[in-house]
Design a protein around this motif. Structure first.
Motif, short mmCIF file in Angstrom:
data_model
loop_
_atom_site.label_atom_id
_atom_site.label_comp_id
_atom_site.label_asym_id
_atom_site.label_seq_id
_atom_site.Cartn_x
_atom_site.Cartn_y
_atom_site.Cartn_z
N UNK A 149 0.76 -1.38 0.37
CA UNK A 149 -0.18 0.04 -0.25
C UNK A 149 0.69 1.66 0.08
N UNK A 150 1.63 1.12 0.84
CA UNK A 150 3.03 2.23 0.64
C UNK A 150 3.65 2.93 -0.61
N UNK A 151 4.11 1.30 -0.98
CA UNK A 151 4.49 1.79 -1.67
C UNK A 151 3.77 2.22 -3.61
N UNK A 152 2.63 2.17 -3.06
CA UNK A 152 1.58 2.09 -4.60
C UNK A 152 1.25 3.33 -4.55
N UNK A 153 1.25 3.98 -3.07
CA UNK A 153 1.64 5.74 -2.46
C UNK A 153 2.62 6.23 -3.14
N UNK A 154 3.60 5.51 -3.51
CA UNK A 154 4.89 6.22 -3.47
C UNK A 154 4.38 6.17 -5.33
N UNK A 155 4.09 5.29 -5.45
CA UNK A 155 3.83 5.19 -7.36
C UNK A 155 2.85 6.10 -8.34
N UNK A 156 1.76 6.91 -7.29
CA UNK A 156 1.03 7.77 -7.47
C UNK A 156 1.45 9.24 -7.13
N UNK A 157 2.36 9.37 -6.08
CA UNK A 157 2.36 10.55 -6.09
C UNK A 157 3.77 10.73 -7.40
N UNK A 158 4.71 9.85 -7.48
CA UNK A 158 5.47 10.10 -8.37
C UNK A 158 4.66 10.04 -9.96
N UNK A 159 3.69 9.55 -10.48
CA UNK A 159 2.78 9.65 -11.81
C UNK A 159 2.59 10.96 -11.88
N UNK A 160 1.90 11.02 -10.35
CA UNK A 160 1.13 13.15 -10.27
C UNK A 160 1.85 14.03 -10.80
N UNK A 179 1.03 3.30 -12.82
CA UNK A 179 -0.29 3.15 -13.57
C UNK A 179 -1.72 3.78 -13.35
N UNK A 180 -1.83 3.52 -12.63
CA UNK A 180 -3.60 3.90 -11.66
C UNK A 180 -3.92 5.38 -12.06
N UNK A 181 -2.76 5.92 -11.00
CA UNK A 181 -2.67 7.32 -11.02
C UNK A 181 -2.31 8.63 -11.98
N UNK A 182 -2.11 7.95 -13.73
CA UNK A 182 -1.77 8.15 -14.27
C UNK A 182 -2.85 8.34 -14.38
N UNK A 183 -3.49 7.18 -15.30
CA UNK A 183 -4.74 7.08 -16.18
C UNK A 183 -6.24 7.35 -14.89
N UNK A 184 -6.17 7.22 -13.77
CA UNK A 184 -7.40 7.64 -13.22
C UNK A 184 -7.50 9.46 -13.10
N UNK A 185 -6.45 9.38 -12.50
CA UNK A 185 -6.65 10.75 -12.17
C UNK A 185 -5.79 12.34 -13.61
N UNK A 186 -4.91 11.56 -14.09
CA UNK A 186 -4.56 12.39 -15.19
C UNK A 186 -5.12 12.42 -16.33
N UNK A 187 -6.00 11.19 -16.39
CA UNK A 187 -5.97 10.50 -17.92
C UNK A 187 -5.48 10.91 -19.19
N UNK A 188 -4.31 9.96 -18.63
CA UNK A 188 -2.70 9.43 -19.40
C UNK A 188 -3.05 8.07 -20.49
N UNK A 189 -2.95 7.78 -21.69
CA UNK A 189 -2.60 6.47 -21.44
C UNK A 189 -1.57 5.74 -20.77
N UNK A 190 -1.58 4.60 -20.88
CA UNK A 190 -0.48 3.59 -19.09
C UNK A 190 0.41 3.73 -20.27
N UNK A 191 -0.08 3.23 -22.09
CA UNK A 191 1.89 2.98 -22.98
C UNK A 191 2.56 4.10 -22.57
N UNK A 192 2.73 5.40 -22.63
CA UNK A 192 2.60 6.48 -22.64
C UNK A 192 3.48 6.81 -20.93
N UNK A 193 3.65 5.46 -20.16
CA UNK A 193 4.13 5.71 -18.79
C UNK A 193 5.31 4.40 -19.03
N UNK A 194 7.18 5.49 -18.71
CA UNK A 194 8.16 4.43 -18.24
C UNK A 194 8.37 4.66 -17.11
#
Length: 435
Positions: free
Chosen positions: A187-198, A228-243
């Motif tokens: 869970x904590x790591x998922x939060x870190x990933x979300x913060x990074x994507x945002x 990936x979740x926050x990139x797609x669901x909060x920013x509305x971007x394509x997961x394929x565009x996330x490296x």
């Protein structure tokens, strides 16, 4: 003459007896009431402090419990601003919350810092210092923890991480004096990933990984799933565009000549277009290198790991930190040992969703950093609320990195599938297994 003297003596005694009987009260009269003024004015003896030895009942009052000393073995330095310091601070938390408890410790318990010395030997050195409980704080110590527990069946052993006594685990052994404690850092790591994507402006997130095993794969994958979740669901971007790329250094922290240099790995990320580096190692090189990059004119950020106050080293580039809070779990375990109710257990605690940063209740927390924008912080809060409400990122369709199916459409991973994740996930770059 003698008879005359005897007669006179008897006559005198009869006269005295008659006079005394005349002064005595009549037998039928009530006895006179004792005069109040003749009673003592001092406090009664019964109320005075006793000068005698304590009674038998007082002598049998329970004695104060014997001090409980626990020994802590830490894989890295006790002040590493990461994994080991989180455990050291937890040990201090225990002594603040419990009476009659103290601890002794050995840090840098690894073959590089202490060549030729085993964890078992170091644990026994803590017994010599009075320890009655031993805590092994690293997955790297699993073999030593098991060996020591079996060799000292009268000593409670706690292994932070590990799955030895997990009855549903792949490596279960019945060891009555041993327990495993871990937190659901997924869970904590998922939060870190979300913060990074945002936050990322290049769409490239680097993950600075330690060694490769089940634990490190599932945690790296958790960062990716959150990003990936926050990139797609909060920013509305394509997961394929996330490296998302993982680079492993080979151990939990830098050992010159043995591991890849985490400073160089972080610099390689920042110099090749990755503007956020999420750390999975015990120390803070990603953070300190991000600060240097910003000072040289780059716009980059970092997310450290393990330790609540890790951001303090470079607040201007820190997006936040997912951290472990071992204290409450250690208190619970040591209280059971202190009161005689201890029994072997396996614990894998989720955050306290009522307040993930409550120091007395939540094993897993996330402390936001100063570099996280207000908008990103708002979206991160919304994401955390979704997790608290039951959002499960480990839901199919999800494939392994090699394209094989991990979870079918709508399938939710079991705890065992997550714990023993055999590969990185599709969409992640980097090694899945050690060479």
């Amino acid at each position: 003459m003698k008879k005359h003297l005897l007669w006179r003596s008897l006559s005198l005694l009869m006269v005295v007896a008659f006079m005394l009987s005349a002064c005595a009260p009549a037998a039928t009269e009530a006895p006179a009431e004792a005069p109040v003024v003749e009673q003592p004015t001092a406090a009664p003896a019964a109320t005075e402090a006793p000068t005698e030895a304590p009674t038998e009942a007082a002598a049998e009052a329970p004695a104060a419990p014997e001090e409980l000393v626990f020994g802590l073995l830490m894989v890295g330095p006790y002040n590493d601003r990461g994994w080991s310091q989180a455990h050291y601070d937890a040990a201090e938390y225990v002594t603040e919350k419990m009476e009659g408890v103290s601890f002794v410790y050995v840090d840098k318990v690894n073959t590089a810092d202490r060549p030729g010395t085993t964890g078992v030997q170091l644990a026994e050195s803590l017994l010599d210092q009075g320890a009655k409980v031993i805590i092994f704080n690293s997955d790297d110590m699993k073999v030593d923890a098991v060996e020591f527990a079996k060799g000292h069946p009268d000593i409670p052993v706690i292994h932070a991480s590990g799955d030895t006594v997990w009855k549903d685990g792949m490596n279960y052994e019945e060891i009555p004096n041993m327990s495993n404690i871990m937190g659901q850092m997924e869970y904590g790591k998922a939060m870190a990933g979300c913060a990074a994507a945002l936050t990322t402006k290049t769409g490239q997130i680097g993950y600075l990984g330690p060694l490769i095993n089940d634990e490190t794969r599932r945690l790296a994958a958790s960062v990716y799933l959150g990003a990936r979740y926050c990139w797609e669901n909060y920013l509305g971007k394509d997961p394929a565009d996330l490296t998302f790329k993982v680079t492993w250094i080979g151990f939990w922290f830098n050992i010159p000549g043995f591991t890849a240099d985490p400073t160089q790995v972080a610099d390689d990320f920042y110099n090749s277009g990755f503007d956020v580096v999420v750390s999975g190692i015990d120390t803070t090189e990603a953070l300190t290198e991000a600060k240097k990059m910003v000072e040289s004119g780059k716009e980059v950020w970092a997310i450290p790991y393990d330790y609540k106050d890790a951001c303090a080293e470079a607040t201007e580039v820190c997006l936040g930190v997912p951290y472990f809070n071992w204290g409450p779990s250690y208190v619970k375990a040591l209280q059971s040992i202190q009161d005689g109710s201890y029994a072997s257990f396996f614990e894998n605690s989720a955050p306290d969703w009522a307040d993930i940063n409550n120091p007395d209740t939540s094993m897993i927390g996330f402390k936001k950093g100063d570099a996280l924008s207000e908008e990103a912080a708002t979206n991160l809060d919304a994401f955390i609320a979704e997790l608290a409400g039951g959002l499960n990122l480990w839901t199919g369709p999800l494939n392994y990195q090699d394209g094989s199916v991990f979870l079918a459409e709508g399938e939710t991973a079991t705890m065992q599938q997550i714990w023993y994740l055999g590969q990185l996930l599709e969409g992640m770059q980097g090694q899945s297994v050690a060479e």
